[in-house]
Design a protein around this motif. Structure first.
Motif, short mmCIF file in Angstrom:
data_model
loop_
_atom_site.label_atom_id
_atom_site.label_comp_id
_atom_site.label_asym_id
_atom_site.label_seq_id
_atom_site.Cartn_x
_atom_site.Cartn_y
_atom_site.Cartn_z
N HIS A 38 -28.21 36.40 -20.72
CA HIS A 38 -27.20 37.33 -20.96
C HIS A 38 -28.60 38.30 -22.35
O HIS A 38 -28.02 39.38 -22.56
N LEU A 39 -29.22 37.43 -23.46
CA LEU A 39 -30.45 38.38 -23.91
C LEU A 39 -30.68 39.42 -22.96
O LEU A 39 -31.08 40.17 -23.30
N ALA A 40 -31.45 38.61 -21.96
CA ALA A 40 -32.22 39.03 -21.52
C ALA A 40 -31.23 40.46 -20.49
O ALA A 40 -31.61 41.90 -21.06
N VAL A 41 -30.05 40.44 -20.02
CA VAL A 41 -29.39 41.97 -19.83
C VAL A 41 -28.86 42.51 -20.63
O VAL A 41 -29.84 43.30 -20.44
N ASP A 42 -28.70 42.26 -22.27
CA ASP A 42 -28.66 43.38 -23.00
C ASP A 42 -29.66 43.59 -23.61
O ASP A 42 -29.26 44.57 -24.06
N CYS A 43 -30.55 43.43 -23.92
CA CYS A 43 -31.49 43.69 -24.48
C CYS A 43 -32.31 44.99 -22.80
O CYS A 43 -33.22 46.16 -23.98
N CYS A 44 -31.17 44.99 -22.13
CA CYS A 44 -31.95 46.39 -21.28
C CYS A 44 -30.49 47.68 -21.26
O CYS A 44 -31.07 48.86 -21.42
N THR A 45 -29.03 46.99 -21.67
CA THR A 45 -28.79 47.81 -21.57
C THR A 45 -28.64 48.76 -22.75
O THR A 45 -28.00 49.43 -22.98
N LEU A 166 -37.44 46.48 -29.71
CA LEU A 166 -38.75 46.65 -28.86
C LEU A 166 -38.70 47.68 -28.08
O LEU A 166 -39.69 47.97 -28.16
N PHE A 167 -37.59 48.33 -27.50
CA PHE A 167 -38.00 49.42 -26.68
C PHE A 167 -38.98 50.45 -27.26
O PHE A 167 -40.12 51.07 -26.75
N SER A 168 -38.54 50.51 -28.91
CA SER A 168 -39.07 51.64 -29.61
C SER A 168 -40.13 51.56 -30.24
O SER A 168 -41.64 52.18 -29.43
N ALA A 169 -40.04 49.95 -29.98
CA ALA A 169 -42.06 49.85 -30.61
C ALA A 169 -42.77 49.77 -29.38
O ALA A 169 -44.21 50.75 -29.16
N VAL A 170 -42.26 49.76 -28.22
CA VAL A 170 -42.96 49.83 -27.32
C VAL A 170 -43.37 51.05 -27.04
O VAL A 170 -44.91 52.14 -26.83
N TYR A 171 -42.55 51.84 -26.23
CA TYR A 171 -42.33 53.05 -26.56
C TYR A 171 -43.22 53.82 -27.33
O TYR A 171 -43.59 55.48 -27.46
N LEU A 172 -43.59 53.70 -28.38
CA LEU A 172 -43.78 55.01 -29.77
C LEU A 172 -45.30 54.18 -29.12
O LEU A 172 -46.44 55.15 -30.42
N VAL A 180 -43.50 46.84 -18.70
CA VAL A 180 -43.99 45.38 -19.18
C VAL A 180 -42.05 44.45 -19.98
O VAL A 180 -42.44 43.73 -19.74
N ILE A 181 -41.47 45.10 -20.34
CA ILE A 181 -39.89 44.85 -20.51
C ILE A 181 -38.98 44.35 -19.55
O ILE A 181 -38.90 43.19 -19.46
#
Length: 414
Positions: A38-45, A166-172, A180-181
């Motif tokens: 559930h953590l992995a799925v909602d880490c993307c949503t 997480l996404f903004s850190a990687v994206y920036l 990689v996520i």
């Protein structure tokens, strides 16, 4: 009868009736795997709202993508829930977890159409996962349904909370590194494939399902209403939170995921206490308190006088009280309809999220600067859903004499 009972003895339906059969399923290990997935799925949503801000997308188009994708996918949760109760649970959990990572490829999309396709695939993966996962978690223990669902939902809240950070850190750092996520959902899908049993226990008969839902409709409708109205304003707030914080001159770490993390982290803190309280004192009381508090907190947040840090505190507190809705309504639904856990979860999670997705497109339209709108104006209008959620909570059927379940009490799967 539960799918993942408190011991390792599982009852299977055979041609001659019910027969005990030993398995090697460890319920708590299964619950941990479900919560991690559930953590992995909602880490993307949770990625789309912050990506639209980082990429400076048109608010109306971004809202339309979020709404159409969410409504299409979550509208199918009823189908996914039925399939999960009919031997497809493991397939939906593993496949849904893997598909959820599609949105991590969105920086490579060169058009709104391709962005929509990636968002839709992620939404479909999430829609396949949630009713199956909530149904499996709720059946780990019949006497502690609220607590079991709280543990499962805590994983989702944690992933959803960290998703934008997480996404903004990687994206920036580099927009080309976001794939990689994908490691997170793929690893969770592999763990589910190894740890989950291959076959669910029960296969509810269609006519029995319809009779059961019909008999419990008066009890389910207020729970459904709470979820629809609370989810509508929640999705609108999630969608506009980056713009709302930017309008308050909040620092970048708050705008690009910090406020979102506070909102979701607050919700995760409510899960276990809310589940425990509902198990002991009934869903109606907990839902009334939670929705009354969210109305007050949203009004304070939109008043506009709070500095950025205080606004972050208010957002977190809003998430805390809003977080009671899902765990309490789904746990109560499972009590009303035992043996239909995934179908109940799709009715009280998937369908409300499908309807509530209109909050994103409405928020985008009302907040569009080209029409003289703003995030505050949009959320003020959409906040009218909270009084309707409170009225629905008042209509929830009292449970009568609610006695606290003993954690050591034997459970009957009759």
């Amino acid at each position: 009868m539960s799918t993942y009972p408190d011991s390792e003895s599982v009852t299977f339906v055979t041609a001659g009736g019910l027969a005990p059969r030993r398995t090697e399923v460890v319920p708590w290990l299964t619950l941990v795997a479900l919560s991690a997935a559930h953590l992995a799925v909602d880490c993307c949503t949770g990625i789309w709202p912050v990506f639209k801000s980082l990429a400076q997308l048109d608010l109306v188009k971004a809202g339309l993508i979020a709404t159409v994708g969410s409504m299409t996918a979550n509208g199918l949760q009823v189908v996914f829930g039925t399939l999960a109760d009919r031997s497809w649970r493991k397939h939906l959990l593993v496949g849904g977890t893997a598909l959820a990572g599609a949105i991590t490829l969105v920086p490579y999309a060169g058009s709104y159409a391709l962005m929509f396709a990636l968002q839709l695939v992620t939404a479909l993966g999430s829609a396949a996962f949630h009713p199956a996962g909530a149904g499996a978690a709720g059946e780990v223990s019949r006497s502690r349904t609220g607590v079991m669902l709280g543990i499962f939902l805590a994983g989702g809240f944690l992933g959803y909370g960290f998703s934008q950070l997480l996404f903004s850190a990687v994206y920036l750092r580099s927009s080309r590194l976001t794939p990689v996520i994908l490691v997170i959902p793929f690893a969770a899908a592999a763990a589910l494939a190894m740890l989950l049993p291959s076959t669910p226990i029960t296969k509810p008969v269609g006519s029995h399902r319809k009779q059961a839902f019909g008999a419990q409709a008066p009890g389910l409708l207020p729970l459904f209403g709470v979820q629809v109205f609370a989810t509508t304003i929640f999705q609108a707030l999630v969608f506009l939170l980056p713009e709302l914080m930017a309008s308050r001159q909040a620092p970048g770490w708050i705008t690009n995921g910090g406020a979102h993390f506070g909102l979701v982290a607050g919700g995760s803190l409510a899960l276990l206490p809310a589940g425990y309280s509902a198990d002991h004192w009934g869903a109606r009381r907990v839902l009334m308190v939670g929705n009354a508090a969210t109305g007050l907190l949203l009004a304070l947040l939109l008043a506009g006088s709070a500095p950025p840090i205080m606004a972050l505190v208010l957002v977190t507190a809003y998430g805390l009280f809003n977080g009671v809705n899902t765990v309490v309504t789904v746990a109560e639904g499972n009590r009303l309809l035992p043996g239909h856990a995934s179908a109940v979860s799709s009715l009280l999670m998937g369908v409300p999220w499908c309807i509530g997705a209109i909050g994103s497109v409405a928020a985008g339209a009302l907040a569009g600067p080209s029409h003289g709108g703003s995030p505050t104006v949009a959320l003020t209008w959409l906040g009218l859903a909270i009084p309707l959620a409170l009225v629905s909570a008042v209509l929830v059927r009292p449970r009568g004499n609610v006695t606290p379940p003993s954690l050591d009490a034997p459970r009957c799967d009759c």
